[in-house]
Design an enzyme around this catalytic site. Structure first.
Site, PDB file in Angstrom:
ATOM      1  N   HIS A 190       0.844  -1.189   0.000  1.00  0.00           N
ATOM      2  CA  HIS A 190       0.000   0.000   0.000  1.00  0.00           C
ATOM      3  C   HIS A 190       0.884   1.244   0.000  1.00  0.00           C
ATOM      4  O   HIS A 190       1.951   1.232   0.589  1.00  0.00           O
ATOM      5  CB  HIS A 190      -0.908   0.025   1.240  1.00  0.00           C
ATOM      6  CG  HIS A 190      -2.087   0.900   1.050  1.00  0.00           C
ATOM      7  ND1 HIS A 190      -2.040   2.255   1.271  1.00  0.00           N
ATOM      8  CD2 HIS A 190      -3.335   0.621   0.609  1.00  0.00           C
ATOM      9  CE1 HIS A 190      -3.208   2.767   0.987  1.00  0.00           C
ATOM     10  NE2 HIS A 190      -4.018   1.811   0.580  1.00  0.00           N
TER      11      HIS A 190
ATOM     12  N   GLU B 223      -7.711  -5.485  -0.189  1.00  0.00           N
ATOM     13  CA  GLU B 223      -8.245  -6.343  -1.243  1.00  0.00           C
ATOM     14  C   GLU B 223      -8.089  -7.831  -0.951  1.00  0.00           C
ATOM     15  O   GLU B 223      -8.829  -8.645  -1.477  1.00  0.00           O
ATOM     16  CB  GLU B 223      -7.570  -6.031  -2.590  1.00  0.00           C
ATOM     17  CG  GLU B 223      -7.557  -4.587  -2.985  1.00  0.00           C
ATOM     18  CD  GLU B 223      -8.924  -4.061  -3.345  1.00  0.00           C
ATOM     19  OE1 GLU B 223      -9.929  -4.652  -2.930  1.00  0.00           O
ATOM     20  OE2 GLU B 223      -8.978  -3.029  -4.026  1.00  0.00           O
TER      21      GLU B 223
HETATM   22  N1  COA Z   1       4.147  -7.394  -4.899  1.00  0.00           N
HETATM   23  C1  COA Z   1       5.454  -7.337  -5.206  1.00  0.00           C
HETATM   24  N2  COA Z   1       6.209  -6.227  -5.069  1.00  0.00           N
HETATM   25  C2  COA Z   1       5.603  -5.145  -4.606  1.00  0.00           C
HETATM   26  C3  COA Z   1       4.239  -5.132  -4.248  1.00  0.00           C
HETATM   27  C4  COA Z   1       3.524  -6.321  -4.413  1.00  0.00           C
HETATM   28  N3  COA Z   1       2.213  -6.382  -4.115  1.00  0.00           N
HETATM   29  N4  COA Z   1       3.905  -3.906  -3.812  1.00  0.00           N
HETATM   30  C5  COA Z   1       5.009  -3.149  -3.899  1.00  0.00           C
HETATM   31  N5  COA Z   1       6.031  -3.902  -4.369  1.00  0.00           N
HETATM   32  C6  COA Z   1       7.398  -3.461  -4.618  1.00  0.00           C
HETATM   33  C7  COA Z   1       7.503  -2.853  -6.001  1.00  0.00           C
HETATM   34  O1  COA Z   1       7.801  -3.833  -6.976  1.00  0.00           O
HETATM   35  C8  COA Z   1       8.615  -1.866  -5.833  1.00  0.00           C
HETATM   36  O2  COA Z   1       9.844  -2.530  -5.936  1.00  0.00           O
HETATM   37  P1  COA Z   1      11.142  -1.833  -6.622  1.00  0.00           P
HETATM   38  O3  COA Z   1      11.378  -0.599  -5.782  1.00  0.00           O
HETATM   39  O4  COA Z   1      12.189  -2.890  -6.521  1.00  0.00           O
HETATM   40  O5  COA Z   1      10.711  -1.497  -8.001  1.00  0.00           O
HETATM   41  C9  COA Z   1       8.444  -1.396  -4.392  1.00  0.00           C
HETATM   42  O6  COA Z   1       7.725  -2.430  -3.720  1.00  0.00           O
HETATM   43  C10 COA Z   1       7.681  -0.101  -4.301  1.00  0.00           C
HETATM   44  O7  COA Z   1       6.555  -0.176  -5.149  1.00  0.00           O
HETATM   45  P2  COA Z   1       5.678   1.099  -5.572  1.00  0.00           P
HETATM   46  O8  COA Z   1       4.790   0.704  -6.695  1.00  0.00           O
HETATM   47  O9  COA Z   1       6.528   2.304  -5.693  1.00  0.00           O
HETATM   48  O10 COA Z   1       4.888   1.287  -4.246  1.00  0.00           O
HETATM   49  P3  COA Z   1       3.553   2.041  -4.082  1.00  0.00           P
HETATM   50  O11 COA Z   1       3.567   2.602  -2.743  1.00  0.00           O
HETATM   51  O12 COA Z   1       3.260   2.974  -5.200  1.00  0.00           O
HETATM   52  O13 COA Z   1       2.587   0.764  -4.238  1.00  0.00           O
HETATM   53  C11 COA Z   1       0.653  -0.432  -4.670  1.00  0.00           C
HETATM   54  C12 COA Z   1       1.311   0.647  -3.816  1.00  0.00           C
HETATM   55  C13 COA Z   1      -0.701  -0.756  -4.079  1.00  0.00           C
HETATM   56  C14 COA Z   1       0.471   0.120  -6.105  1.00  0.00           C
HETATM   57  C15 COA Z   1       1.549  -1.705  -4.730  1.00  0.00           C
HETATM   58  O14 COA Z   1       1.817  -2.169  -3.435  1.00  0.00           O
HETATM   59  C16 COA Z   1       0.927  -2.815  -5.586  1.00  0.00           C
HETATM   60  O15 COA Z   1       1.106  -2.801  -6.805  1.00  0.00           O
HETATM   61  N6  COA Z   1       0.207  -3.775  -4.961  1.00  0.00           N
HETATM   62  C17 COA Z   1      -0.462  -4.826  -5.703  1.00  0.00           C
HETATM   63  C18 COA Z   1      -1.803  -4.340  -6.247  1.00  0.00           C
HETATM   64  C19 COA Z   1      -2.861  -4.212  -5.161  1.00  0.00           C
HETATM   65  O16 COA Z   1      -3.012  -5.062  -4.304  1.00  0.00           O
HETATM   66  N7  COA Z   1      -3.611  -3.113  -5.259  1.00  0.00           N
HETATM   67  C20 COA Z   1      -4.673  -2.801  -4.310  1.00  0.00           C
HETATM   68  C21 COA Z   1      -4.279  -1.640  -3.463  1.00  0.00           C
HETATM   69  S1  COA Z   1      -5.420  -1.329  -2.164  1.00  0.00           S
END
Ligand code: COA
Length: 386
Positions: free
Chosen positions: A254, A308
């Site tokens: 998140h 989720e």
């Molecule tokens: N699975 C694998 N790796 C993950 C991850 C996940 N669910 N969530 C974050 N990471 C990793 C990313 O790959 C990234 O790695 P890197 O720095 O080596 O590239 C790092 O953590 C940071 O990711 P980032 O996308 O910048 O973090 P964020 O704060 O923007 O992410 C989400 C938030 C929700 C977009 C992300 O956690 C995600 O994609 N989750 C899966 C989708 C999901 O469940 N969405 C519902 C949200 S309520």
């Protein structure tokens, strides 16, 4: 100037609606811990709290429940619109287009923001249920004003008055999903509202943002993941393989929480009460293994279950098919979106940020192009096609 990617940490509005403490894992609606409201007061009371700023008296709650109940039925034109597209289009697009039609019907835009918010919140579950029934060649059902918001949604979907445990579980889900600060969809709703567009259009914009798998589109993927893993013993190898390919594990991570999402904690408890022990065991094994692998891969940040992950179990258990998971999320979030639209409009200023330009500059138009007018180019194009 360093531009924060994804606006992380940037404050773009002030709000009295929801506070999220990402370090402590707390979610607060107008001063009340959301996890304590879930299951203790009905979703309609949470709607009242978010829209009007305080918990309702019994009389105020009854009035709002009556207004929501009276608004559930769709205008005939929306029922008619849904007949053919329901067979082929994905449910969230049908919801989005139907909301747009509802806005179009209010062409004089005379409805107050509050009236439009109540109508939208009442009608979104009806749209979802009706499009589902039409897709499966089932007759449309009249809403039941005697049932609560969540119970009526399940009734309109299945044609059966739901088991009270299921109605209560879905009501808690609705409360937990009612608002969540400036998630992408709510931010979009506020940006749209700042142009003084109508409530329906701002909600259509919000639904567009919710659709994406990084936001509200995740629970169906969580469900598919659990189906694909199948047995707890296969979880670690399955997850390892996905992570090795660079895939994200849906239902984890998140932007704001640096610990477990508090909504996930409550939904896990609810799931344990209503899903089969086998399914719960599978999900909690996947949770444990994924958390462990993600800790190893990202020791710098906690990547725990988000809302989720256990939502998918709760929604499945109460009888909502996976392709309606995101629509159900949208129906719950309609209260938050509309509360933010009201708040935005109370002290509005048009959102108009700037982008840092990093493109080329001071290019000169080539001599040949200077003399050619648009008409000459069109003629040349016409000759070459002839
Ligand atoms: N699975 C694998 N790796 C993950 C991850 C996940 N669910 N969530 C974050 N990471 C990793 C990313 O790959 C990234 O790695 P890197 O720095 O080596 O590239 C790092 O953590 C940071 O990711 P980032 O996308 O910048 O973090 P964020 O704060 O923007 O992410 C989400 C938030 C929700 C977009 C992300 O956690 C995600 O994609 N989750 C899966 C989708 C999901 O469940 N969405 C519902 C949200 S309520």
């Amino acid at each position: 100037m360093q531009v924060p990617k994804g606006l992380e940490g940037v404050i773009v509005a002030s709000t009295q609606l929801t506070k999220i403490d990402g370090q402590a894992g707390r979610l607060v609606y107008r001063g009340y811990d959301a996890t304590e409201l879930a299951g203790k007061i009905p979703y309609e009371a949470v709607a009242y709290l978010l829209w009007f700023g305080q918990l309702p008296t019994n009389g105020q709650l009854l009035t709002l429940q009556g207004q929501l109940g009276n608004n559930r039925k769709l205008p005939q034109v929306v029922d008619e619109f849904l007949v053919e597209p329901s067979k082929v289009a994905e449910p969230l697009s049908l919801l989005q287009t139907s909301v747009s039609i509802l806005g179009g019907l209010d062409s004089t835009k005379t409805a107050s923001i509050v009236d439009a918010s109540i109508a939208l919140t009442a009608r979104m579950p009806t749209i979802v249920a009706s499009s589902y029934r039409l897709k499966h060649n089932q007759n449309l059902l009249e809403p039941r004003p005697d049932l609560g918001h969540a119970a009526n949604y399940l009734y309109m979907l299945t044609g059966k008055v739901p088991d009270p445990r299921h109605a209560r579980a879905l009501d808690s889900y609705f409360t937990l999903l009612a608002d969540h600060g400036l998630g992408a969809s709510t931010f979009v709703a506020r940006v749209a509202a700042s142009t003084l567009t109508d409530v329906y259009s701002a909600v259509v914009a919000a639904i567009s943002a919710l659709k994406g798998p990084l936001h509200g589109g995740a629970p169906i993927y969580v469900w598919e993941m659990l189906q694909s893993i199948g047995e707890p013993e296969r979880a670690r190898a399955w997850l390892n393989e996905r992570l090795a390919k660079g895939d994200r594990i849906m239902g984890f991570g998140h932007r704001v929480y640096r610990t477990e999402d508090p909504r996930s904690r409550v939904l896990k408890r609810i799931a344990q009460e209503i899903v089969s022990p086998e399914l719960f065991n599978l999900a909690s094994t996947v949770e444990r293994e994924a958390r462990d692998l993600l800790r190893k891969e990202h020791p710098e940040r906690a990547i725990d279950t988000n809302v989720e992950f256990y939502s998918s179990l709760v929604l499945h258990a109460v009888g909502i098919p996976p392709d309606l998971f995101t629509c159900t999320f949208a129906s719950a979030r309609s209260v938050g979106w509309t509360a933010h639209i009201m708040e935005q409009r109370q002290d509005n200023r048009l959102f108009r940020p700037e982008a840092e330009y990093r493109g080329q500059q001071d290019l000169k138009l080539p001599e040949t192009q200077k003399t050619e007018t648009v008409a000459q180019q069109a003629n040349a194009l016409g000759r070459s096609r002839a």
